[in-house]
Design a protein around this motif. Structure first.
Motif, PDB file in Angstrom:
ATOM      1  N   SER A   1       1.489  11.303 -10.424  1.00 49.73           N
ATOM      2  CA  SER A   1       0.617  12.469 -10.467  1.00 49.73           C
ATOM      3  C   SER A   1       1.422  13.761 -10.579  1.00 49.73           C
TER       4      SER A   1
ATOM      5  N   LEU B   1       2.042   6.281  -7.216  1.00 47.52           N
ATOM      6  CA  LEU B   1       0.949   7.078  -7.786  1.00 47.52           C
ATOM      7  C   LEU B   1       1.114   8.562  -7.497  1.00 47.52           C
ATOM      8  N   THR B   2       1.675   8.904  -6.356  1.00 42.62           N
ATOM      9  CA  THR B   2       1.934  10.307  -6.043  1.00 42.62           C
ATOM     10  C   THR B   2       2.992  10.876  -6.986  1.00 42.62           C
TER      11      THR B   2
ATOM     12  N   ALA C   1       0.828  -1.207   0.000  1.00 44.21           N
ATOM     13  CA  ALA C   1       0.000   0.000   0.000  1.00 44.21           C
ATOM     14  C   ALA C   1       0.862   1.256   0.000  1.00 44.21           C
ATOM     15  N   LEU C   2       1.913   1.269   0.810  1.00 46.51           N
ATOM     16  CA  LEU C   2       2.804   2.434   0.846  1.00 46.51           C
ATOM     17  C   LEU C   2       3.533   2.612  -0.486  1.00 46.51           C
TER      18      LEU C   2
ATOM     19  N   LEU D   1       2.536   1.618  -3.485  1.00 40.89           N
ATOM     20  CA  LEU D   1       1.553   2.081  -4.463  1.00 40.89           C
ATOM     21  C   LEU D   1       1.246   3.567  -4.265  1.00 40.89           C
ATOM     22  N   PHE D   2       1.126   3.992  -3.019  1.00 33.32           N
ATOM     23  CA  PHE D   2       0.873   5.400  -2.735  1.00 33.32           C
ATOM     24  C   PHE D   2       2.010   6.278  -3.256  1.00 33.32           C
ATOM     25  N   VAL D   3       3.247   5.877  -2.995  1.00 38.01           N
ATOM     26  CA  VAL D   3       4.408   6.653  -3.433  1.00 38.01           C
ATOM     27  C   VAL D   3       4.474   6.703  -4.960  1.00 38.01           C
TER      28      VAL D   3
END
Length: 115
Positions: free
Chosen positions: A98, A94-95, A87-88, A90-92
């Motif tokens: 973006s 995608l950030t 999860a971490l 994927l968050f990094v």
């Protein structure tokens, strides 16, 4: 009591009938059956303080984890750590994606354009 005899086999496992008298063995254990004789009793302990209550409380201890429970606990911990890591990550990713896309094409992300 007069010639009081009790069957204590349900509690002690002793199959012999026990003779009770005020001099040698004046106590009746809860859960026993009087097989013959007469007597007067005085109740001394009830609940967890009785013989049966002490036995029940001794058996009621917290059981130790079985080897299977230990392995399943370890497996659950590993699944949780792997899920958190994914999860971490994927968050990094995608950030970063973006940020890069908003810098290269500001019209696609109007909220990120600097005026």
């Amino acid at each position: 009591g007069q010639d009081l005899k009790c069957d204590e086999s349900a509690v002690t496992g002793e199959t012999d009938i026990m003779k009770k008298s005020t001099q040698t063995d004046p106590f009746l254990i809860s859960g026993t059956a009087v097989t013959e004789g007469r007597g007067t009793i005085l109740i001394i302990n009830v609940g967890v303080n009785s013989f049966a209550g002490k036995l029940a409380m001794g058996v009621r201890g917290t059981p130790a984890d079985t080897p299977l429970q230990v392995k399943l606990g370890w497996l659950a911990g590993m699944i949780g750590k792997i899920g958190l890591t994914a999860a971490l990550l994927l968050f990094v990713v995608l950030t970063i994606k973006s940020i890069v896309l908003s810098a290269t094409d500001p019209e696609q992300y109007p909220w990120s354009a600097v005026e």
